[in-house]
Design a protein around this motif. Structure first.
Motif: not given
Length: 184
Positions: A52-73
């Motif tokens: 729910d992090i993209l839906e409910d917060t200001a987090t960007r998909v690029e931040e997820i990819a940087e931390r956890f990789g493109p598949t998770i993002a």
């Protein structure tokens, strides 16, 4: 517990810090989804924490990819409701996205499993604490199932989800339930 799962859990808790899930901190919902997703591996647990992090917060998909990789993002992006004015429009657009997924793709596989885990956690919680929300999930179940269910992919979760929905529908039709509802 793996470092990546712990990192996802802590990051999600910070990002969802002020959000509530009914009367509980939002982390309770994320932890519930993660517990349901645990048999499907570390990546499923990470996506469960971040679903729910993209839906409910200001987090960007690029931040997820940087931390956890493109598949998770990509998996997190796939389970995120599109921005639409009404719930009905959001869910219709999301279901259209999910129905097109090929579970042989790793991100799609994760998305389909975690979306099922999320819905199961929501149905369990609403059946216990929010009858109006539970009824909403009952109404949406056919379209959700059509979009997300894949034979052989987390069938045990679908059995539990279908049984909860069916039990609620049977209770709604039971004369004692209707009498109790009219007295309440």
């Amino acid at each position: 517990m793996s470092h990546a799962v712990e990192q996802a859990r802590e990051w999600a808790r910070v990002r969802h810090a002020l959000q509530r899930y009914g009367a509980q901190p939002y982390r309770c919902h994320l932890d519930h989804v993660e517990r349901i997703a645990a048999p499907y591996g570390e990546d499923a647990r990470i996506v469960a924490q971040l679903h729910d992090i993209l839906e409910d917060t200001a987090t960007r998909v690029e931040e997820i990819a940087e931390r956890f990789g493109p598949t998770i993002a990509r998996a997190v992006m796939l389970v995120t409701d599109p921005r639409k004015p009404t719930r009905h429009e959001r869910k219709r657009a999301l279901n259209q996205r999910l129905i097109a997924l090929d579970p042989s793709d790793d991100a799609a596989w994760l998305a389909l499993i975690v979306k099922t885990c999320d819905r199961l956690a929501n149905v369990i919680a609403s059946s216990e604490h929010s009858p109006p929300r539970f009824q909403q999930y009952q109404r949406e179940h056919g379209g959700f199932r059509l979009a997300v269910y894949r034979p052989g992919l987390c069938d045990n979760l679908w059995t539990e989800l279908d049984e909860l929905i069916d039990a609620g529908q049977q209770a709604d039709r039971h004369p004692d339930h209707q009498l109790h509802a009219s007295i309440s």
